[in-house]
Design a protein around this motif. Structure first.
Motif, short mmCIF file in Angstrom:
data_model
loop_
_atom_site.label_atom_id
_atom_site.label_comp_id
_atom_site.label_asym_id
_atom_site.label_seq_id
_atom_site.Cartn_x
_atom_site.Cartn_y
_atom_site.Cartn_z
N SER A 56 2.57 68.24 15.98
CA SER A 56 2.42 67.78 17.37
C SER A 56 2.58 66.27 17.52
O SER A 56 2.81 65.78 18.63
CB SER A 56 1.08 68.22 17.94
OG SER A 56 0.02 67.65 17.19
N THR A 57 2.50 65.52 16.43
CA THR A 57 2.69 64.06 16.51
C THR A 57 4.15 63.68 16.23
O THR A 57 4.49 62.50 16.28
CB THR A 57 1.79 63.32 15.49
OG1 THR A 57 2.23 63.63 14.15
CG2 THR A 57 0.33 63.70 15.67
N GLY A 58 4.99 64.67 15.91
CA GLY A 58 6.39 64.41 15.62
C GLY A 58 6.66 64.09 14.17
O GLY A 58 7.77 63.70 13.80
N GLU A 59 5.65 64.28 13.33
CA GLU A 59 5.81 64.03 11.89
C GLU A 59 6.20 65.32 11.17
O GLU A 59 5.79 66.41 11.56
CB GLU A 59 4.50 63.50 11.30
CG GLU A 59 4.08 62.15 11.85
CD GLU A 59 5.05 61.03 11.50
OE1 GLU A 59 5.55 61.02 10.35
OE2 GLU A 59 5.33 60.21 12.38
N LEU A 60 6.97 65.18 10.09
CA LEU A 60 7.31 66.31 9.25
C LEU A 60 6.01 66.90 8.70
O LEU A 60 5.19 66.19 8.11
CB LEU A 60 8.22 65.85 8.11
CG LEU A 60 8.99 66.90 7.35
CD1 LEU A 60 9.94 67.66 8.27
CD2 LEU A 60 9.76 66.24 6.21
N ALA A 61 5.80 68.19 8.92
CA ALA A 61 4.51 68.82 8.61
C ALA A 61 4.27 69.01 7.11
O ALA A 61 3.14 69.07 6.68
CB ALA A 61 4.41 70.16 9.31
N ALA A 62 5.33 69.13 6.35
CA ALA A 62 5.20 69.37 4.91
C ALA A 62 6.50 68.95 4.24
O ALA A 62 7.53 68.82 4.89
CB ALA A 62 4.92 70.86 4.64
N GLU A 63 6.43 68.75 2.94
CA GLU A 63 7.64 68.40 2.19
C GLU A 63 8.28 69.60 1.53
O GLU A 63 9.43 69.53 1.12
CB GLU A 63 7.30 67.34 1.14
CG GLU A 63 6.91 66.00 1.75
CD GLU A 63 6.69 64.93 0.70
OE1 GLU A 63 7.18 65.09 -0.43
OE2 GLU A 63 6.02 63.94 1.03
N LEU A 104 21.44 81.14 7.29
CA LEU A 104 22.46 80.26 6.74
C LEU A 104 21.88 79.21 5.81
O LEU A 104 20.85 78.60 6.13
CB LEU A 104 23.17 79.51 7.88
CG LEU A 104 23.88 80.34 8.93
CD1 LEU A 104 24.26 79.47 10.11
CD2 LEU A 104 25.10 80.98 8.32
N GLY A 105 22.55 78.96 4.71
CA GLY A 105 22.28 77.80 3.87
C GLY A 105 23.19 76.68 4.33
O GLY A 105 24.40 76.88 4.47
N VAL A 106 22.62 75.52 4.61
CA VAL A 106 23.40 74.39 5.13
C VAL A 106 23.18 73.16 4.27
O VAL A 106 22.20 73.08 3.52
CB VAL A 106 23.05 74.09 6.61
CG1 VAL A 106 23.37 75.28 7.49
CG2 VAL A 106 21.57 73.70 6.75
N ALA A 107 24.07 72.18 4.40
CA ALA A 107 23.98 70.96 3.60
C ALA A 107 22.80 70.08 4.00
O ALA A 107 22.12 69.52 3.14
CB ALA A 107 25.28 70.17 3.70
N GLN A 108 22.58 69.93 5.30
CA GLN A 108 21.44 69.12 5.75
C GLN A 108 21.13 69.45 7.19
O GLN A 108 21.95 70.03 7.91
CB GLN A 108 21.70 67.63 5.59
CG GLN A 108 22.81 67.07 6.44
CD GLN A 108 23.02 65.59 6.19
OE1 GLN A 108 22.26 64.95 5.50
NE2 GLN A 108 24.08 65.04 6.76
N LEU A 109 19.92 69.07 7.62
CA LEU A 109 19.48 69.25 8.99
C LEU A 109 19.16 67.89 9.60
O LEU A 109 19.26 66.87 8.92
CB LEU A 109 18.27 70.20 9.02
CG LEU A 109 18.62 71.64 8.62
CD1 LEU A 109 17.37 72.44 8.29
CD2 LEU A 109 19.44 72.32 9.70
N GLY A 110 18.77 67.87 10.86
CA GLY A 110 18.69 66.64 11.63
C GLY A 110 17.69 65.59 11.23
O GLY A 110 17.95 64.40 11.40
N PHE A 111 16.52 65.99 10.73
CA PHE A 111 15.49 65.02 10.37
C PHE A 111 15.48 64.78 8.86
O PHE A 111 15.68 65.72 8.09
CB PHE A 111 14.10 65.50 10.81
CG PHE A 111 13.93 65.55 12.30
CD1 PHE A 111 13.61 64.39 13.00
CD2 PHE A 111 14.09 66.73 12.99
CE1 PHE A 111 13.46 64.42 14.38
CE2 PHE A 111 13.94 66.77 14.37
CZ PHE A 111 13.63 65.61 15.06
N THR A 112 15.23 63.58 8.45
CA THR A 112 15.13 63.27 7.03
C THR A 112 14.05 64.14 6.39
O THR A 112 12.92 64.20 6.89
CB THR A 112 14.77 61.78 6.83
OG1 THR A 112 15.79 60.99 7.44
CG2 THR A 112 14.65 61.43 5.35
N GLY A 113 14.41 64.84 5.33
CA GLY A 113 13.46 65.71 4.63
C GLY A 113 13.32 67.10 5.21
O GLY A 113 12.62 67.94 4.65
#
Length: 131
Positions: free
Chosen positions: A39-46, A111-120
């Protein structure tokens, strides 16, 4: 509203989803691709499992806001930032063991993809529901 999910007998068996979803509805709900952000816009987990759990939570919240339930979902597209089929299979298993599981009995693409929009970011899911 009616939702009919079918698997034509001449198409291959599926691991839980249906090849064809036919809908007669008065309202469609399109969710933005749900990301593993809290809810704060942070990545929830790695890790993939933690991110999948956050995406599930976000989808359930968004569906509820629209007056929809997982059973109302008629289409999902699941993106996993991995080329490892075991990772894709793990995400599919976690989704189908979650409260969101009924959403994945419908027309679904994984789908397996190369990358998504947010870092990590490792997972994102697009959802369409019919009401």
């Amino acid at each position: 509203m009616t939702i009919e999910r079918t698997n034509p007998p001449t198409l291959h068996p599926t691991p839980g989803y249906h090849h064809v979803t036919t809908v007669e509805a008065s309202r469609l709900v399109f969710l933005a691709g749900q990301c593993p952000l809290d809810s704060t816009g942070e990545l929830a987990a790695e890790d993939l499992e933690g991110q999948t759990a956050q995406v599930i939570s976000n989808i359930l919240t968004a569906l509820e806001t629209a007056g929809a339930r997982p059973e109302d979902v008629v289409r999902t597209v699941i993106y996993v930032a991995s080329q490892d089929r075991d990772d894709l299979g793990a995400v599919w298993a976690w989704l189908n063991d979650s409260p969101l599981a009924p959403a994945f009995t419908t027309a679904s693409t994984l789908l397996g993809v190369a990358q998504l929009g947010f870092t990590g970011q490792l997972v994102e899911i697009d959802v369409t529901a019919a009401l």
